[in-house]
Design an enzyme around this catalytic site. Structure first.
Site, PDB file in Angstrom:
ATOM      1  N   GLU A   1      -6.054   8.954   7.573  1.00 46.32           N
ATOM      2  CA  GLU A   1      -6.567   8.475   6.284  1.00 46.32           C
ATOM      3  C   GLU A   1      -7.943   9.065   5.978  1.00 46.32           C
ATOM      4  OE1 GLU A   1      -4.806   4.014   6.586  1.00 46.32           O
ATOM      5  OE2 GLU A   1      -5.754   4.560   4.710  1.00 46.32           O
TER       6      GLU A   1
ATOM      7  N   ASN B   1      -7.033   6.197  -1.684  1.00 43.48           N
ATOM      8  CA  ASN B   1      -5.934   5.269  -1.385  1.00 43.48           C
ATOM      9  C   ASN B   1      -6.166   4.103  -2.344  1.00 43.48           C
ATOM     10  OD1 ASN B   1      -4.124   3.429  -0.356  1.00 43.48           O
ATOM     11  ND2 ASN B   1      -4.581   3.908   1.793  1.00 43.48           N
TER      12      ASN B   1
ATOM     13  N   LYS C   1      -9.500   2.052  -1.731  1.00 45.21           N
ATOM     14  CA  LYS C   1      -9.699   1.555  -0.361  1.00 45.21           C
ATOM     15  C   LYS C   1     -11.036   2.004   0.223  1.00 45.21           C
ATOM     16  CE  LYS C   1      -7.099   1.340   4.014  1.00 45.21           C
ATOM     17  NZ  LYS C   1      -5.825   1.791   4.662  1.00 45.21           N
TER      18      LYS C   1
ATOM     19  N   ASN D   1       0.377  -0.861   5.440  1.00 42.27           N
ATOM     20  CA  ASN D   1       1.295  -0.063   6.273  1.00 42.27           C
ATOM     21  C   ASN D   1       0.685  -0.112   7.667  1.00 42.27           C
ATOM     22  OD1 ASN D   1       3.020   2.404   4.449  1.00 42.27           O
ATOM     23  ND2 ASN D   1       1.671   0.985   3.441  1.00 42.27           N
TER      24      ASN D   1
ATOM     25  N   CYS E   1      -4.909  -2.950   3.084  1.00 41.36           N
ATOM     26  CA  CYS E   1      -4.592  -2.771   4.501  1.00 41.36           C
ATOM     27  C   CYS E   1      -5.744  -3.029   5.458  1.00 41.36           C
ATOM     28  CB  CYS E   1      -3.979  -1.391   4.716  1.00 41.36           C
ATOM     29  SG  CYS E   1      -2.996  -1.330   6.205  1.00 41.36           S
TER      30      CYS E   1
ATOM     31  N   GLU F   1       0.866  -1.187   0.000  1.00 41.50           N
ATOM     32  CA  GLU F   1       0.000   0.000   0.000  1.00 41.50           C
ATOM     33  C   GLU F   1       0.898   1.231   0.000  1.00 41.50           C
ATOM     34  OE1 GLU F   1      -1.554   0.738   3.913  1.00 41.50           O
ATOM     35  OE2 GLU F   1      -3.258   1.903   3.187  1.00 41.50           O
TER      36      GLU F   1
END
Ligand code: ING
Length: 350
Positions: free
Chosen positions: A151, A115, A132, A207, A182, A47
């Protein structure tokens, strides 16, 4: 007839704030070269593989974070990855921060930030994109946290669902491939939506901070890797699919992230695992025919799933309080669940 593809998780060590895309791409090209030497046909990068995990850094104006985003893919800095894919005939998965001009749900075209992950085939063509969905952390600066995880500030929730595509890859003329990113791996719904599309190979990058940065309660550090592996192994087993999960690991500007990248088979077994927190290539031969056992027995969805009892899963966001038991003589017998009741009960919960 076995359907074998040799895959790799190309784990990356840390990328510091000062590191350039050229530095990141150079390291990724070295991993691709190592993959070629091992006969690998598909490489999964992490990611946000091109930059440091910048959601740990607060910026008042979100546009100040744009230098961490890719306004084009490929771009001049990332084109060498696509060239190498074509030169070696190796496909790759790449996670990055996507800056784009696309219509929103009202039809207005505007600047949007996701993302994102893409799947590129051995001819250098993008065959699938995913944005994401499960964005962890928070949107505003949180002074309680030891490390920010913004995020929800920098990315919108992905608008592509959880797509699966059947495409040629490696020596095979068709593989059912899907992606998640993730935090998605912690949500069984994500895996099941892919499983309900016959996915055979799930790719994901992550991550993951090596310690609980929320500062709200205690979580033993050894659980960070354990929870990551549990999530991936369960998702793969319960949907009879292979999974390749690749970390960006190590200490980025003082913040440690776990490594422990793994490749998992459809029985939930870890068949390859990284042991460092650096750039490390782990590989495995995956016989995709192994998915047949699970999906023709325990996870034969057609034979065993009962969607009429699952209404709450898509009708509710949060949990509701359960009814309280009582000894009242007039306590009704426990109500039999019918589809209408299920929906009414759920509506009442809104
Ligand atoms: N990182 C972490 C992850 O889901 C996290 C955030 C860690 C959430 C541990 C909950 C527990 O692995 C990203 N980027 O989603």
């Amino acid at each position: 007839m076995p359907r074998i593809i040799t895959v790799a998780a190309a784990q990356m060590g840390p990328l510091q704030l000062k590191d350039t895309r050229a530095h990141a791409v150079a390291r990724m090209l070295r991993l691709l070269e190592r993959a070629r030497l091992r006969g690998v046909e598909l490489v999964v990068f992490p990611e946000l593989a091109l930059t440091t995990f910048f959601p740990r850094h607060y910026r008042e104006d979100v546009a100040e974070a744009d230098p961490w985003f890719e306004a084009a893919m490929p771009s001049p800095e990332t084109q060498p990855l696509f060239d190498a894919a074509r030169k070696y005939g190796i496909g790759f998965h790449l996670g990055y921060a996507e800056l784009c001009q696309v219509a929103d749900e009202t039809g207005v075209v505007r600047t949007r930030r996701f993302n994102t992950a893409i799947l590129v085939n051995g001819q250098g063509e993008i065959v699938l994109k995913y944005r994401k969905v499960h964005l962890p952390g928070h949107a505003e600066y949180d002074e309680r946290r030891c490390v920010q995880h913004l995020e929800k500030r920098y990315f919108e929730v992905g608008n592509l669902g959880f797509p699966v595509i059947r495409a040629p890859m490696g020596g095979l003329n068709g593989i059912n491939m899907g992606m998640m990113i993730c935090n998605d791996r912690r949500w069984p719904e994500a895996w099941r939506v892919l499983g309900l599309q016959g996915v055979e190979l799930v790719m994901l990058g992550y991550n993951t901070p090596a310690m609980n940065t929320s500062n709200r309660g205690y979580e033993a550090v050894h659980l960070r890797v354990q929870h990551s592996h549990m999530s991936i192994q369960s998702g793969a087993y319960q949907n009879a699919t292979f999974a390749v999960a690749t970390a960006k690991a190590g200490v980025e500007d003082g913040c440690e992230m776990i490594g422990a990248s793994i490749i998992v088979n459809p029985q939930g077994e870890i068949i390859a695992q990284a042991t460092s927190c650096e750039d490390e290539l782990i590989t495995a031969d995956c016989n995709l025919e192994q998915v047949q056992f699970g999906r023709s027995t325990v996870f034969d969805f057609d034979a065993h799933r009962r969607p009429e009892t699952y209404g709450r899963i898509t009708a509710q966001v949060g949990a509701v309080e359960p009814p309280v038991w009582s000894k009242q003589a007039d306590q009704q017998a426990q109500p039999v669940l019918t589809r209408a009741d299920d929906q009414d009960k759920v509506q009442a919960a809104d």
